[in-house]
Design a protein around this motif. Sequence first.
Motif, mmCIF file in Angstrom:
data_model
loop_
_atom_site.group_PDB
_atom_site.id
_atom_site.type_symbol
_atom_site.label_atom_id
_atom_site.label_comp_id
_atom_site.label_asym_id
_atom_site.label_seq_id
_atom_site.Cartn_x
_atom_site.Cartn_y
_atom_site.Cartn_z
ATOM 1 N N GLN A 103 -42.099 59.632 21.228
ATOM 2 C CA GLN A 103 -43.173 58.802 21.749
ATOM 3 C C GLN A 103 -42.662 57.378 21.963
ATOM 4 N N LEU A 104 -42.980 56.806 23.102
ATOM 5 C CA LEU A 104 -42.522 55.463 23.429
ATOM 6 C C LEU A 104 -42.914 54.456 22.356
ATOM 7 N N ASN A 105 -44.137 54.554 21.852
ATOM 8 C CA ASN A 105 -44.608 53.627 20.819
ATOM 9 C C ASN A 105 -43.694 53.609 19.599
ATOM 10 N N ASP A 106 -43.078 54.753 19.309
ATOM 11 C CA ASP A 106 -42.253 54.875 18.110
ATOM 12 C C ASP A 106 -40.825 54.380 18.343
ATOM 13 N N HIS A 107 -40.156 54.940 19.356
ATOM 14 C CA HIS A 107 -38.746 54.566 19.505
ATOM 15 C C HIS A 107 -38.566 53.167 20.087
ATOM 16 N N PHE A 108 -39.540 52.669 20.866
ATOM 17 C CA PHE A 108 -39.366 51.327 21.412
ATOM 18 C C PHE A 108 -39.393 50.269 20.320
ATOM 19 N N LEU A 109 -40.248 50.441 19.341
ATOM 20 C CA LEU A 109 -40.299 49.474 18.244
ATOM 21 C C LEU A 109 -38.962 49.391 17.512
ATOM 22 N N PHE A 110 -38.343 50.548 17.278
ATOM 23 C CA PHE A 110 -37.056 50.556 16.581
ATOM 24 C C PHE A 110 -35.979 49.911 17.443
ATOM 25 N N ILE A 111 -35.915 50.297 18.714
ATOM 26 C CA ILE A 111 -34.895 49.736 19.603
ATOM 27 C C ILE A 111 -35.112 48.237 19.774
ATOM 28 N N TYR A 112 -36.373 47.828 19.891
ATOM 29 C CA TYR A 112 -36.682 46.397 19.969
ATOM 30 C C TYR A 112 -36.151 45.671 18.737
ATOM 31 N N CYS A 113 -36.373 46.233 17.560
ATOM 32 C CA CYS A 113 -35.933 45.611 16.321
ATOM 33 C C CYS A 113 -34.417 45.445 16.305
ATOM 34 N N VAL A 114 -33.693 46.499 16.676
ATOM 35 C CA VAL A 114 -32.228 46.429 16.704
ATOM 36 C C VAL A 114 -31.761 45.392 17.720
ATOM 37 N N GLU A 115 -32.358 45.420 18.906
ATOM 38 C CA GLU A 115 -31.923 44.500 19.960
ATOM 39 C C GLU A 115 -32.312 43.050 19.662
ATOM 40 N N ALA A 116 -33.383 42.850 18.905
ATOM 41 C CA ALA A 116 -33.730 41.493 18.485
ATOM 42 C C ALA A 116 -32.639 40.930 17.580
ATOM 43 N N LEU A 117 -32.063 41.779 16.735
ATOM 44 C CA LEU A 117 -30.951 41.348 15.888
ATOM 45 C C LEU A 117 -29.702 41.068 16.722
ATOM 46 N N VAL A 118 -29.480 41.888 17.756
ATOM 47 C CA VAL A 118 -28.369 41.618 18.679
ATOM 48 C C VAL A 118 -28.580 40.269 19.351
ATOM 49 N N PHE A 119 -29.784 40.044 19.817
ATOM 50 C CA PHE A 119 -30.121 38.794 20.500
ATOM 51 C C PHE A 119 -29.906 37.582 19.608
ATOM 52 N N GLU A 120 -30.182 37.755 18.314
ATOM 53 C CA GLU A 120 -30.021 36.671 17.341
ATOM 54 C C GLU A 120 -28.619 36.630 16.736
ATOM 55 N N ARG A 121 -27.721 37.499 17.259
ATOM 56 C CA ARG A 121 -26.347 37.585 16.756
ATOM 57 C C ARG A 121 -26.308 38.009 15.291
ATOM 58 N N LYS A 122 -27.199 38.908 14.927
ATOM 59 C CA LYS A 122 -27.260 39.420 13.559
ATOM 60 C C LYS A 122 -27.220 40.953 13.549
ATOM 61 N N TYR A 123 -26.561 41.537 14.545
ATOM 62 C CA TYR A 123 -26.663 42.997 14.680
ATOM 63 C C TYR A 123 -26.014 43.753 13.531
ATOM 64 N N LEU A 124 -25.198 43.073 12.703
ATOM 65 C CA LEU A 124 -24.644 43.750 11.535
ATOM 66 C C LEU A 124 -25.745 44.140 10.554
ATOM 67 N N GLU A 125 -26.942 43.576 10.738
ATOM 68 C CA GLU A 125 -28.075 43.879 9.854
ATOM 69 C C GLU A 125 -29.004 44.935 10.447
ATOM 70 N N TRP A 126 -28.537 45.705 11.413
ATOM 71 C CA TRP A 126 -29.427 46.613 12.152
ATOM 72 C C TRP A 126 -30.140 47.628 11.269
ATOM 73 N N GLU A 127 -29.509 48.029 10.161
ATOM 74 C CA GLU A 127 -30.144 49.040 9.305
ATOM 75 C C GLU A 127 -31.413 48.507 8.626
ATOM 76 N N SER A 128 -31.586 47.199 8.608
ATOM 77 C CA SER A 128 -32.805 46.632 8.026
ATOM 78 C C SER A 128 -34.048 47.024 8.825
ATOM 79 N N CYS A 129 -33.859 47.499 10.060
ATOM 80 C CA CYS A 129 -35.010 47.889 10.886
ATOM 81 C C CYS A 129 -35.753 49.085 10.308
ATOM 82 N N PHE A 130 -35.060 49.938 9.565
ATOM 83 C CA PHE A 130 -35.750 51.075 8.942
ATOM 84 C C PHE A 130 -36.801 50.567 7.951
ATOM 85 N N GLU A 131 -36.399 49.628 7.117
ATOM 86 C CA GLU A 131 -37.326 49.093 6.114
ATOM 87 C C GLU A 131 -38.427 48.273 6.781
ATOM 88 N N LYS A 132 -38.061 47.452 7.756
ATOM 89 C CA LYS A 132 -39.054 46.607 8.424
ATOM 90 C C LYS A 132 -40.168 47.433 9.049
#
Length: 259
Positions: free
Chosen positions: A112-141
């Motif tokens: 479902q778009l509602n589900d996977h987009f939120l996760f991808i958004y979270c990961v890409e927000a970390l990329v955008f902020e140059r913090k992508y090494l923290e991508w696994e934090s999106c599971f908890e968030k």
Amino acid sequence: MAAYRPAVTLSILCCLFLLDPFSSASKIILPSDSHKVSLALYYESLCPYSANFIVNYLPKLFEDDLISIVDLRLVPWGNARLKGNDTFACQHGPGECLLNTVEACAIDAWPQLNDHFLFIYCVEALVFERKYLEWESCFEKLGLNSKPISDCYSSGLGQKLELQYAAETNALEPPHTYVPWVVLDGQPLYEDYENYISYVCKAYKGADLPRACSGLSFNQIYEKKINHPVCYKELPAPTLSSRTISTVMSWIQRMATSM
């Protein structure tokens, strides 16, 4: 990108989804019953311009019910190259291959778009902020179980999904020459991709336009185009630091052995 801060926070985006849990974004609508516009994003996870588009432009789809007239498809492959024997190399190195595969697994695990987009958004927000090494934090968030993703990666399913995305991307006509590569009803928007809402509203043939389309001047969108930054296929990415390479390799080893 002058400032490394998403225009829409993850909490705000979650609220947009939660306000209408039965929105048309989560319903199955047969093509024959819909005038929906097809919108596909071909991208790679560590291209900063892909991250910028996902974080600061795609969330506009979920404002004023614009998503009700759009079928959005995300294709995380981008400028990666096939190497033979079902292996591939990514423009921004092994970390990008891992995150491309992780995001492909997210789309498969949570279709479902509602589900996977939120996760991808979270990961890409970390990329955008140059913090992508923290991508696994999106599971908890997001309160998500990481097991479907680690299982997908370690079982080889993620690699198969990426090879499918490779075939789809390489079959584009005209071929893509950079990312983000945004395709609307089969036609690329080229470097005017950030203006995608105008194209969506112009292409929609249904009776009722969403509020997001009101006041737009459709007759000028093809005349006054602004070129936006992209990651070209032929340009090599900067060399990663030894710390980044070490962290990425530890991710890959851990995900490959976690079952």
